[in-house]
Design a protein around this motif. Structure first.
Motif, PDB file in Angstrom:
ATOM      1  N   PRO A 149     -23.153  16.561   3.685  1.00  0.00           N
ATOM      2  CA  PRO A 149     -23.682  15.994   2.442  1.00  0.00           C
ATOM      3  C   PRO A 149     -23.229  16.804   1.234  1.00  0.00           C
ATOM      4  N   ARG A 150     -23.018  16.099   0.123  1.00  0.00           N
ATOM      5  CA  ARG A 150     -22.555  16.723  -1.113  1.00  0.00           C
ATOM      6  C   ARG A 150     -23.594  16.572  -2.212  1.00  0.00           C
ATOM      7  N   GLN A 151     -23.348  17.270  -3.308  1.00  0.00           N
ATOM      8  CA  GLN A 151     -24.256  17.160  -4.453  1.00  0.00           C
ATOM      9  C   GLN A 151     -24.369  15.719  -4.923  1.00  0.00           C
ATOM     10  N   GLY A 158     -30.253  17.342   4.342  1.00  0.00           N
ATOM     11  CA  GLY A 158     -29.795  18.574   4.953  1.00  0.00           C
ATOM     12  C   GLY A 158     -28.768  19.318   4.119  1.00  0.00           C
ATOM     13  N   TYR A 159     -28.837  19.103   2.784  1.00  0.00           N
ATOM     14  CA  TYR A 159     -27.883  19.752   1.890  1.00  0.00           C
ATOM     15  C   TYR A 159     -28.363  21.157   1.536  1.00  0.00           C
ATOM     16  N   VAL A 160     -27.445  22.129   1.594  1.00  0.00           N
ATOM     17  CA  VAL A 160     -27.744  23.506   1.200  1.00  0.00           C
ATOM     18  C   VAL A 160     -26.676  23.969   0.228  1.00  0.00           C
ATOM     19  N   PRO A 161     -27.047  24.447  -0.972  1.00  0.00           N
ATOM     20  CA  PRO A 161     -26.050  24.986  -1.901  1.00  0.00           C
ATOM     21  C   PRO A 161     -25.296  26.132  -1.231  1.00  0.00           C
ATOM     22  N   ASP A 162     -23.999  26.082  -1.284  1.00  0.00           N
ATOM     23  CA  ASP A 162     -23.187  27.040  -0.539  1.00  0.00           C
ATOM     24  C   ASP A 162     -22.534  28.057  -1.458  1.00  0.00           C
ATOM     25  N   PRO A 163     -22.897  29.347  -1.348  1.00  0.00           N
ATOM     26  CA  PRO A 163     -22.295  30.370  -2.201  1.00  0.00           C
ATOM     27  C   PRO A 163     -20.864  30.701  -1.820  1.00  0.00           C
ATOM     28  N   VAL A 164     -20.380  30.158  -0.721  1.00  0.00           N
ATOM     29  CA  VAL A 164     -18.988  30.425  -0.341  1.00  0.00           C
ATOM     30  C   VAL A 164     -18.170  29.147  -0.457  1.00  0.00           C
ATOM     31  N   ALA A 165     -18.411  28.402  -1.514  1.00  0.00           N
ATOM     32  CA  ALA A 165     -17.782  27.090  -1.669  1.00  0.00           C
ATOM     33  C   ALA A 165     -16.260  27.170  -1.665  1.00  0.00           C
ATOM     34  N   ARG A 166     -15.699  28.201  -2.255  1.00  0.00           N
ATOM     35  CA  ARG A 166     -14.239  28.275  -2.307  1.00  0.00           C
ATOM     36  C   ARG A 166     -13.642  28.407  -0.907  1.00  0.00           C
ATOM     37  N   ARG A 167     -14.347  29.145  -0.031  1.00  0.00           N
ATOM     38  CA  ARG A 167     -13.855  29.249   1.335  1.00  0.00           C
ATOM     39  C   ARG A 167     -14.073  27.940   2.083  1.00  0.00           C
ATOM     40  N   LEU A 168     -15.150  27.248   1.756  1.00  0.00           N
ATOM     41  CA  LEU A 168     -15.386  25.953   2.390  1.00  0.00           C
ATOM     42  C   LEU A 168     -14.313  24.940   2.018  1.00  0.00           C
ATOM     43  N   ALA A 169     -13.715  25.125   0.853  1.00  0.00           N
ATOM     44  CA  ALA A 169     -12.652  24.207   0.449  1.00  0.00           C
ATOM     45  C   ALA A 169     -11.495  24.260   1.441  1.00  0.00           C
ATOM     46  N   ALA A 170     -11.361  25.390   2.097  1.00  0.00           N
ATOM     47  CA  ALA A 170     -10.344  25.537   3.136  1.00  0.00           C
ATOM     48  C   ALA A 170     -10.870  25.087   4.488  1.00  0.00           C
ATOM     49  N   GLN A 171     -12.080  24.496   4.508  1.00  0.00           N
ATOM     50  CA  GLN A 171     -12.712  23.953   5.707  1.00  0.00           C
ATOM     51  C   GLN A 171     -13.126  25.018   6.704  1.00  0.00           C
ATOM     52  N   SER A 172     -13.217  26.273   6.285  1.00  0.00           N
ATOM     53  CA  SER A 172     -13.628  27.320   7.214  1.00  0.00           C
ATOM     54  C   SER A 172     -14.177  28.517   6.450  1.00  0.00           C
ATOM     55  N   GLU A 222     -36.315  19.683  17.055  1.00  0.00           N
ATOM     56  CA  GLU A 222     -35.512  18.481  17.258  1.00  0.00           C
ATOM     57  C   GLU A 222     -35.117  17.789  15.958  1.00  0.00           C
ATOM     58  N   GLU A 223     -36.045  17.670  15.015  1.00  0.00           N
ATOM     59  CA  GLU A 223     -35.734  16.938  13.782  1.00  0.00           C
ATOM     60  C   GLU A 223     -34.606  17.608  13.020  1.00  0.00           C
ATOM     61  N   GLN A 224     -34.671  18.948  12.896  1.00  0.00           N
ATOM     62  CA  GLN A 224     -33.651  19.659  12.131  1.00  0.00           C
ATOM     63  C   GLN A 224     -32.295  19.626  12.844  1.00  0.00           C
ATOM     64  N   LEU A 225     -32.308  19.799  14.167  1.00  0.00           N
ATOM     65  CA  LEU A 225     -31.041  19.765  14.887  1.00  0.00           C
ATOM     66  C   LEU A 225     -30.446  18.363  14.926  1.00  0.00           C
ATOM     67  N   GLN A 226     -31.319  17.356  14.915  1.00  0.00           N
ATOM     68  CA  GLN A 226     -30.831  15.972  14.842  1.00  0.00           C
ATOM     69  C   GLN A 226     -30.005  15.781  13.569  1.00  0.00           C
ATOM     70  N   GLN A 227     -30.489  16.326  12.454  1.00  0.00           N
ATOM     71  CA  GLN A 227     -29.745  16.215  11.196  1.00  0.00           C
ATOM     72  C   GLN A 227     -28.398  16.921  11.283  1.00  0.00           C
ATOM     73  N   LEU A 228     -28.387  18.112  11.901  1.00  0.00           N
ATOM     74  CA  LEU A 228     -27.132  18.838  12.022  1.00  0.00           C
ATOM     75  C   LEU A 228     -26.135  18.068  12.881  1.00  0.00           C
ATOM     76  N   LEU A 229     -26.605  17.546  14.001  1.00  0.00           N
ATOM     77  CA  LEU A 229     -25.720  16.808  14.898  1.00  0.00           C
ATOM     78  C   LEU A 229     -25.222  15.522  14.256  1.00  0.00           C
ATOM     79  N   ASP A 230     -26.112  14.840  13.553  1.00  0.00           N
ATOM     80  CA  ASP A 230     -25.713  13.587  12.890  1.00  0.00           C
ATOM     81  C   ASP A 230     -24.616  13.834  11.849  1.00  0.00           C
ATOM     82  N   ALA A 231     -24.641  15.015  11.246  1.00  0.00           N
ATOM     83  CA  ALA A 231     -23.632  15.355  10.230  1.00  0.00           C
ATOM     84  C   ALA A 231     -22.359  15.914  10.857  1.00  0.00           C
ATOM     85  N   GLY A 232     -22.318  15.980  12.204  1.00  0.00           N
ATOM     86  CA  GLY A 232     -21.140  16.508  12.870  1.00  0.00           C
ATOM     87  C   GLY A 232     -21.032  18.014  12.819  1.00  0.00           C
ATOM     88  N   TYR A 233     -22.168  18.688  12.554  1.00  0.00           N
ATOM     89  CA  TYR A 233     -22.141  20.147  12.466  1.00  0.00           C
ATOM     90  C   TYR A 233     -22.159  20.738  13.883  1.00  0.00           C
TER      91      TYR A 233
END
Length: 340
Positions: free
Chosen positions: A5-7, A50-64, A136-147
């Protein structure tokens, strides 16, 4: 695979602009200009997605991020060598280092709101979970997002969607029962805890399978440690039971209570009664070495971390579910049954 999920998704759900979401979830002075209702609406939308502001956004831009999360449902992260989780963590750390990843550690108290704490694992590329029960509820969200998520320990929740590396408690329990049968015991009692954790159910299944295969007389009793005393032990002996088996749990209080009951009842172990644990006797101050089985904890940690990296990099797709077989530990608390 669903994207993270995004902003913009949060903004659409909350009915505000993306700039408002950025301000509401940030720490700038401009946040004070937003109304309480707007802040609440944005926070609710972020939790829902399940959105969390990410302080390492620049590294996430590289998908890792080259980070693996490790989440334990404990008050503090287990770092004591005697803690049952410690060998898992040693294995995880070794595997992560070998594969070029760092670890990001989380506990059940990482946030005053447990759901938000679980969602914060998104700061890492994927996360390993350790614990007897599944949110279960929280992990369901992670799995649904492909995490990518991997549990250390076998799990049956969420319709089998969880990847895991676990111990084969069914096989381990059978090893202990077979050992007792080989000593000549024919009447066994299994004392287990009162909860329905997967590991507890697996141990009981292994107990019953081995009892049936060997043609033994078995019974199972659920109990609290406080109910196991000298009187209970004597009543079991009077019913013909010659060996009592219990399960390992976090505190090993059932095993400790059995050993104390035998001492209080002046029952010689193993001459008059054999005792064993389906697991290990860690945390129990006892002179005799207790018969049980050893979990390959460090190997489980190593394999779980390697599996998580495979899921993160796409080398494998989930769910992947693996079981490692424990090894029998023959101690000083089991012997032949007393003469009839």
């Amino acid at each position: 695979m669903r994207r993270r999920p995004r902003q913009a998704d949060v903004a659409a759900l909350a009915g505000v602009s993306q700039a408002t979401v950025s301000t509401a979830l940030g720490t700038s002075p401009a946040r004070a200009s937003l109304s309480a209702s707007t802040l609440e609406r944005v926070a609710l939308a972020a939790r829902t997605l399940g959105y969390v502001p990410d302080p390492v956004a620049r590294r996430l831009a590289a998908q890792s991020t080259d980070l693996l999360g490790v989440y334990t449902f404990t008050d503090a992260f287990p770092v004591e060598v005697r803690d049952s989780y410690y060998p898992f963590l040693v294995g995880i750390e070794r595997s992560a280092a070998r594969l070029g990843y760092d670890l990001l550690l989380f506990t059940g108290t990482s946030s005053s709101r447990g759901g938000e704490a679980v969602q914060k694992v998104r700061l890492a590329d994927g996360c390993l979970f350790l614990g007897r029960h599944v949110p279960e509820e929280q992990l369901q969200q992670l799995l649904d997002a492909g995490y990518p998520v991997v549990y250390v320990g076998r799990r049956t929740e969420l319709g089998g969607r969880l990847s895991y590396v676990g111990a084969d408690y069914v096989a381990g329990a059978a090893q202990v029962v077979d050992h007792l049968a080989g000593l000549g015991h024919t009447a066994l009692l299994y004392v287990r805890g009162t909860d329905d954790a997967v590991a507890s159910a697996d141990r009981e299944e292994g107990f019953w399978r081995a009892v049936a295969a060997a043609g033994l007389r078995g019974q199972v009793q659920r109990a609290y440690a406080s109910s196991i005393d000298a009187r209970a032990l004597q009543s079991w002996r009077a019913s013909g039971v010659t060996a009592v088996v219990t399960e390992e749990n976090d505190a090993n209080d059932l095993l400790a209570a059995l050993l104390a009951a035998a001492d209080d009842a002046d029952v010689a172990v193993p001459q008059e009664m054999s005792l064993a644990v389906l697991g290990e006797s860690g945390g129990v101050e006892t002179a005799p070495r207790v018969t049980g089985f050893a979990l390959p904890r460090q190997q489980m940690g190593e394999d779980a971390a390697a599996l998580l990296v495979d899921l993160v990099t796409g080398r494998r797709t989930g769910p992947v579910q693996e079981l490692l077989v424990p090894s029998l530990l023959v101690g000083e608390t089991t012997g032949p049954p007393p003469p009839a």
